[in-house]
Design an enzyme around this catalytic site. Structure first.
Site, PDB file in Angstrom:
ATOM      1  N   CYS A  44       0.831  -1.213   0.000  1.00 41.34           N
ATOM      2  CA  CYS A  44       0.000   0.000   0.000  1.00 41.34           C
ATOM      3  C   CYS A  44       0.859   1.253   0.000  1.00 41.34           C
ATOM      4  CB  CYS A  44      -0.955  -0.009   1.181  1.00 41.34           C
ATOM      5  SG  CYS A  44      -0.157  -0.104   2.804  1.00 41.34           S
TER       6      CYS A  44
ATOM      7  N   HIS B 239      -1.583   1.771   7.441  1.00 38.56           N
ATOM      8  CA  HIS B 239      -2.051   1.605   6.063  1.00 38.56           C
ATOM      9  C   HIS B 239      -1.914   2.926   5.324  1.00 38.56           C
ATOM     10  CE1 HIS B 239      -4.225  -0.020   2.703  1.00 38.56           C
ATOM     11  NE2 HIS B 239      -5.191   0.880   2.809  1.00 38.56           N
TER      12      HIS B 239
END
Length: 936
Positions: free
Chosen positions: A331, A876
Site C-alpha cells: 500500500c 495503512h
C-alpha cells in the site's frame, strides 16, 4: 586473533549428546564475536545464516554481557541488573514460526510480519553451530545469502522469506506449495515441480498463472524467478504435453477451459517512439540497448491484472481512475504511485514520445529501466478505465534497483517517492557526459549572482523533466559560533521535509541536586513544550532555579537507583522521557564539558538483597560531582564523597564523632572493616573494565567506598592511597551501615519524584493538536544550531564546529512537494505524530517566503495527498488525487477507487502533500506582450 579457551573447543565424550565443557559467558561472547567477524570478512552469495528469535537471543546477550536487544515496550535497554541473568534455556524459535508449520527447517514458515532486530536476528552458520552445541533447542531456520541490486548498487542480504508459489496441477486442480529462492533459475523450478508432482521434465509445461489467468508460459528462459516477476503466494499452472506435443491453446491437458490473456496488451497506434506499433507493442523505431536479460526486453509487463485485450494507451473516458492491487503490504507503493501518476506534467510527458530522453549510459541511473517501467505503468493506469492494475513488473524493477523496498514488509511512502523522483531523473537525464565543476566558496558576492551560477552548474549536470518540473532551490547559510565565518550555498531540492511544531506543553518535575554538596535537593516543576528537547528543559530549570552566571546543569535519568543515562545531548527529544521516569538535574559551578565525573550510588548493608546473598540493596538517588584530577587518589574520592553527603548530616551527629581528623576527614572508631562486598564483590575483581586501583593502604575512613564497573557487577574497597586510573566516569558504591544511618539522614535521597505524578482522577482527553502548514514551513526556515552528529567543518578554524544554520526558499518549482515529518526516531523511542496539519487546498500563497523576486506566481493548488493511518511498523497508506479535468477528488485505497468530497481530504493522516503552481502571467511576460502589441 582472540585466543579461546581450548576447553570450549573439545567434545566432552563423557556427557550425553556430546556437548562441550561449559564455557564462561566471557568465552561464549569471544567465540561468537570472532565468528561474526570472520563472516563479515567473507560475504558472498550462498553463505548460510540462521534465523534466531530475538526473545531468546536477548537473554543470551544479557547473560554474556553484550547489552541485549532494545525493549520496545518501555524504551529501556535490557541490562543484567534488570533481568535474571542466569544461563538461558534451550534455543526457542517457537514465537517466530507460523502455527501448523512442518518440522523441516527449510520448509518452516516464519510469521510474515517479522522485523530484523525487533523479532529476530541473523547469525552465521558457525555461530549457530556453537549456540546449538551449547544450548540445543531450535528448530533450526537456515536461510541463504543472496546478492540484490544491479550495476554499482549490489548488496548482500539474507533471504529470510524465500519465494512461495501455489502450484495448481491442471490434471486434477490440486494445489500444493513450492518454496524456492527468488534467485533460482527456471530450470530449478521445473526440477522442484516435476519432483513434487512425479512427472517427466520433457512433458511438463509451467505457466505464469497470476490471478488465475494464463499470462505466459515459463519456458526457454535463462532468467531468475525474480526477473520473471513471480510474486510471493501467486499461482503457477502445471500442464502436461500430450504425446510430447503442446497442449491445446486455451485448454489444459484434460480439456478444461482456461482463461488465456495476451502476453502484452496491444498499445495505441501512437507508440512510445511515435511510429507505427509492432505486434509486440514496441515501435519499429524504439530499440534501446538495455541490460542483457532485462525483463523489459521480454514479454512481461504490468498487464497481469486482467488488462483487457482491447485496451489502448490513449486516455479513455474516466481515465486515471484505475486502482493498484495490493501484492502484500505494498500500500505504501500504491499510495506513492497514485500521487505521481496524477501529476499533470508527468502524465503529459509519459503519454508522449520520451524514448530519445532515456539515458542508458548514466552510471547513477538504472539504464533507463525504471523510467520505462514507470512510463508503462502510467500508460496502463490512464487507459484501463476502472480496471485495477497489478504492478508486478514495476515492483520487480523496484526490488532489483532498490533492495530496501523488496520483500513484503511495510515501508515509507515518502522514502519511496524520494527514490523514484531521483531514479526517474537519472534515467531521463539529458546530460550524457557530466562535466566536472569545482564548487567555489562564497566570498561576499550578491545572492542573485551566486544563485544563478549554482543553478547553471546544477543544470549542466542535471537536466531532465524531473528537474524542469519538481526541483527548486534554497539558500543555506552557516555561521561559525567561534570565528563568525559565514558560508552561503544555493542547493537544489526535490521536496521539503517540514517539522511539525507543537504548541502543547507538558509539566515535568525534576529533582535538583547540588553537585558540590552546598545544599539539600529540591523538586522543581516546570512547563515545557511536549515535543521540545533537553535544551528546552534545561533552560526552564535555569529560570526556575535562578541559576547564577557561570552555573550549569547536568541532566540524568535514574533507573533502579543508578544513572541509566546522561542527557548531555541538548537535542535529545523530551518524548524519550516518560511520565513515570525519574529525572535528576545536578547543579554545578562552571561548565562540565570534558571534565571527569564521579558517580556515587548508595547500597544499604542493613537491608540485604536476599536474591544476591549478602549484598545490600541499592536505594536512593545517585550523586554526581566533577573531579579535576586526571588520576585521583582514594583520599580525593573520599573528600569529594564527604562534601556531597555533608548536607545530609544530622544535627546530633557531632556528638558521636571523635575529635581526631586526618587530611580533612572525620575519623571514627570502626571496630570492623566493612565487608558488604565479601563473596560476590571479591570474586569479581577481575572485571573492572578500564578502571584500575593501585595501593592498599588500610587507613580507614568514616564510611566505606567501593570502586565498581560500568554495570555495578564488581567492586573493590577504596583506600586512602589508592590511585584510580579510569576513563571519563568513575563509579563508586557508598555502603550504608547502621553507623552511617545514625550520622546522616538519607530521606532526601529516597524521595525522588516521577516526571509527572498521576492523580487518581481521570483526566479529560486532550483535544487533537492542530498546526497550520505555514507554521510547519516557518519552523523549517527557523535558524537553529546543527546537531552534535552533524558538525560543520569551518575552513577558517580548520575544525568541526556546531554552526548555526538558516534556510531560505530561493526558487520554487512548478510541482511543490511537502513531506510532513510525522515519524520520529531516536535511540530510545520511535514515535508517530498524529497532529492535524491545516493545509490550504486552494491558493497556497508562498510569495512572502521566496527570496528571489522574479515576478513569477508562487500560488499553488493541491492535487494529491499520500496518507498514513495507524502507528509505527504497520498502519495503512492511501492516496487522495484530483482529476484536474473533472475538478473532482478521488480516494485511492489500493484497488478501491471512490469519489470523495473536498472537505474530507483534510485529515490528520496527511503525510505527503503535492501542489502545482497556478499559472499566471508574470510581470516580465506581461511586459513582453505589451511591447509586442505596441510594435503592431
Amino acid at each position: 586473533m582472540t585466543m579461546i579457551d581450548s576447553r570450549c573447543l573439545m567434545e566432552n565424550g563423557g556427557g550425553s549428546g556430546g556437548s562441550c565443557f561449559p564455557c564462561t559467558p566471557e568465552e561464549e561472547k569471544k567465540i561468537v564475536e570472532e565468528f561474526n567477524r570472520e563472516a563479515e570478512r567473507d560475504l558472498k552469495e550462498g553463505n548460510l545464516y540462521f534465523v534466531v528469535s530475538s526473545r531468546w537471543f536477548s537473554k543470551w546477550e544479557s547473560y554474556v554481557g553484550r547489552g541485549g536487544v532494545d525493549n520496545l515496550d518501555n524504551g529501556k535497554s535490557l541490562e543484567p541488573q534488570d533481568l535474571d541473568v542466569e544461563r538461558p534455556g534451550p534455543i526457542d524459535n517457537s514465537d517466530i514460526i507460523e502455527c501448523g508449520s512442518s518440522n523441516d527447517g527449510d520448509e518452516l514458515e516464519l510469521v510474515r510480519t517479522l522485523l530484523e532486530g525487533r523479532d529476530y536476528v541473523l547469525v552465521p552458520k558457525k555461530v549457530w553451530e556453537k549456540l546449538f552445541q551449547w544450548y540445543k533447542g531450535g528448530p533450526a531456520l537456515p536461510r541463504k545469502m543472496i546478492s540484490q541490486g544491479v550495476f554499482n548498487k549490489k548488496q548482500f542480504n539474507v533471504e529470510v522469506y524465500p519465494l512461495r508459489l501455489k502450484l495448481i496441477d491442471s490434471r486434477d486442480d490440486s494445489e500444493s506449495t513450492i518454496r524456492i529462492s527468488k534467485k533460482a533459475y527456471l530450470q530449478e523450478l521445473y526440477e522442484k515441480v516435476c519432483s513434487a508432482r512425479g512427472v517427466e521434465r520433457e512433458k511438463a509445461s509451467i505457466w505464469d498463472f497470476f490471478n488465475k489467468q494464463k499470462s505466459s508460459q515459463l519456458a526457454g528462459s535463462k532468467q531468475t524467478l525474480e526477473e520473471l516477476h513471480l510474486l510471493m503466494d501467486q499461482e503457477i499452472l502445471l500442464e502436461l504435453k500430450a504425446d510430447g506435443s503442446p497442449s491445446q491453446s486455451g485448454k489444459d491437458s484434460t480439456g478444461n477451459e482456461l482463461a488465456l490473456v495476451a502476453l502484452e496488451p496491444p498499445r495505441s497506434p501512437i507508440s512510445i517512439a511515435g511510429g507505427p506499433a509492432m505486434s509486440n507493442g514496441h515501435s519499429s523505431s524504439y530499440s534501446l540497448n538495455l541490460r542483457p536479460g532485462s525483463a523489459l526486453n521480454s514479454s512481461f509487463t504490468d498487464m497481469d491484472d486482467g488488462f483487457g485485450v482491447h485496451s489502448s494507451v490513449r486516455r479513455v473516458e474516466k481515465g486515471g481512475l484505475a486502482g493498484l492491487q495490493n501484492m502484500g503490504n505494498t500500500c505504501f507503493m500504491n499510495s506513492a504511485l497514485q500521487c505521481l501518476v496524477h501529476t499533470p506534467q508527468l502524465v503529459e510527458y509519459f503519454l508522449q514520445d520520451y524514448s530519445e530522453e532515456i539515458n542508458t549510459q548514466n552510471p547513477l541511473g538504472m539504464h533507463g529501466e525504471l523510467a520505462l517501467a514507470f512510463g508503462d505503468l502510467l500508460r496502463k493506469l490512464w487507459s484501463s478505465g476502472r480496471t485495477a492494475i497489478a504492478p508486478r513488473v514495476f515492483k520487480g524493477k523496484l526490488a532489483l534497483f532498490a533492495p530496501q523496498f523488496s520483500g513484503y514488509n511495510q515501508h515509507d511512502s515518502q522514502e519511496l517517492l524520494a527514490f523514484l523522483l531521483d531514479g526517474l531523473h537519472e534515467d531521463l537525464n539529458r546530460v550524457k557526459q557530466k562535466p566536472y565543476i569545482e564548487m567555489k566558496d562564497w566570498s561576499g558576492e550578491q545572492d542573485e549572482e551566486v544563485a544563478d551560477e549554482c543553478w547553471r552548474n546544477h543544470k549542466a549536470r542535471n537536466d531532465s523533466v524531473i528537474v524542469d518540473v519538481c526541483q527548486g532551490q534554497y539558500k543555506s547559510t552557516l555561521v561559525c559560533p567561534i570565528c563568525s565565518k559565514i558560508s552561503i550555498t544555493f542547493d537544489p531540492f526535490m521536496y521539503l521535509s517540514l517539522p511539525l511544531p507543537s504548541t502543547i506543553t507538558r509539566t515535568m518535575t525534576v529533582a535538583v541536586f547540588h553537585g558540590d554538596g552546598s545544599g539539600l535537593s529540591m523538586p522543581c516543576t516546570v512547563s515545557v513544550l511536549k515535543r521540545g528537547n533537553c535544551r528546552d528543559l534545561s533552560q526552564a530549570l535555569d529560570s526556575a532555579c535562578c541559576l547564577k552566571s557561570g552555573e550549569s546543569l547536568l541532566l540524568a535519568e535514574v533507573y533502579d537507583h543508578k544513572i541509566y543515562r546522561l542527557l548531555e545531548n541538548p537535542f535529545e527529544p523530551l518524548v524519550s522521557i516518560k511520565d513515570e521516569d525519574h529525572i535528576v538535574a545536578y547543579r554545578f559551578c562552571g561548565k562540565g564539558a570534558g571534565r571527569k565525573k564521579l558517580e556515587i550510588v548508595h547500597r544499604d548493608k542493613c537491608t540485604p538483597d536476599i536474591l544476591k546473598c549478602n549484598v545490600g540493596k541499592y536505594f536512593g538517588t545517585p550523586l554526581i560531582t566533577y573531579m579535576d584530577e586526571d588520576s585521583p587518589s582514594g583520599a580525593d574520592i573520599y573528600l569529594a564523597a564527604s562534601r556531597l553527603i555533608s548536607p545530609l548530616k544530622r544535627a546530633c551527629s557531632s556528638t558521636m564523632a571523635h575529635s581526631g581528623k586526618d587530611d580533612g576527614f572525620l575519623l571514627e572508631a570502626n571496630g570492623e572493616t566493612s565487608s558488604g562486598c565479601n563473596g560476590q564483590c571479591e570474586s569479581m575483581d577481575q572485571s573492572m573494565g578500564n578502571t584500575e586501583l593501585e595501593g592498599t593502604d588500610s587507613q580507614e575512613f568514616p564510611f566505606q567506598l567501593f570502586l565498581t564497573d560500568d554495570r555495578y557487577l564488581s567492586c573493590k574497597p577504596i583506600f586512602k592511597d589508592s590511585v584510580i586510573k579510569s576513563g571519563n566516569r568513575i563509579k563508586v558504591i557508598f555502603e550504608w551501615t547502621e553507623k552511617e544511618h545514625k550520622l546522616y539522614d538519607c530521606s532526601s535521597l529516597k524521595d525522588l519524584p516521577e516526571v509527572y505524578h498521576k492523580t487518581g482522577y481521570r483526566t479529560k482527553k486532550t483535544r487533537q493538536e492542530a498546526v497550520s502548514l505555514f507554521s510547519c514551513l516557518e519552523a523549517f526556515l527557523t535558524e537553529e544550531p546543527l546537531g552534535p552528529d552533524d558538525m560543520w567543518y569551518c575552513p577558517s578554524c580548520e575544525e568541526h564546529r556546531q554552526a548555526t544554520k538558516k534556510l531560505d526558499l530561493w526558487m520554487l518549482p512548478d510541482i511543490l512537494v511537502f513531506h510532513l515529518k510525522r515519524f520520529s526516531y531516536s535511540r530510545y523511542l520511535k514515535n508517530k505524530l498524529d497532529t492535524f496539519v491545516d493545509f490550504p487546498v486552494h491558493n497556497l500563497d508562498l510569495s512572502k517566503y521566496v527570496k528571489k523576486k522574479d515576478g513569477k506566481s508562487y500560488t499553488y493548488e493541491l492535487y494529491a495527498i499520500s496518507n498514513h493511518y495507524g502507528g509505527l511498523g504497520g498502519g495503512h497508506y492511501t492516496a487522495f488525487a484530483k482529476l484536474i479535468e473533472e475538478n473532482r477528488w478521488y480516494s485511492f485505497d489500493d484497488s478501491r477507487v471512490s469519489p470523495v468530497n473536498d472537505a474530507d481530504i483534510k485529515t490528520s493522516a496527511a503525510y505527503v502533500l503535492f501542489y502545482q503552481r497556478v499559472k499566471t502571467e508574470s510581470k516580465a511576460e506581461l511586459g513582453e506582450t505589451s511591447q509586442a502589441h505596441a510594435g503592431l
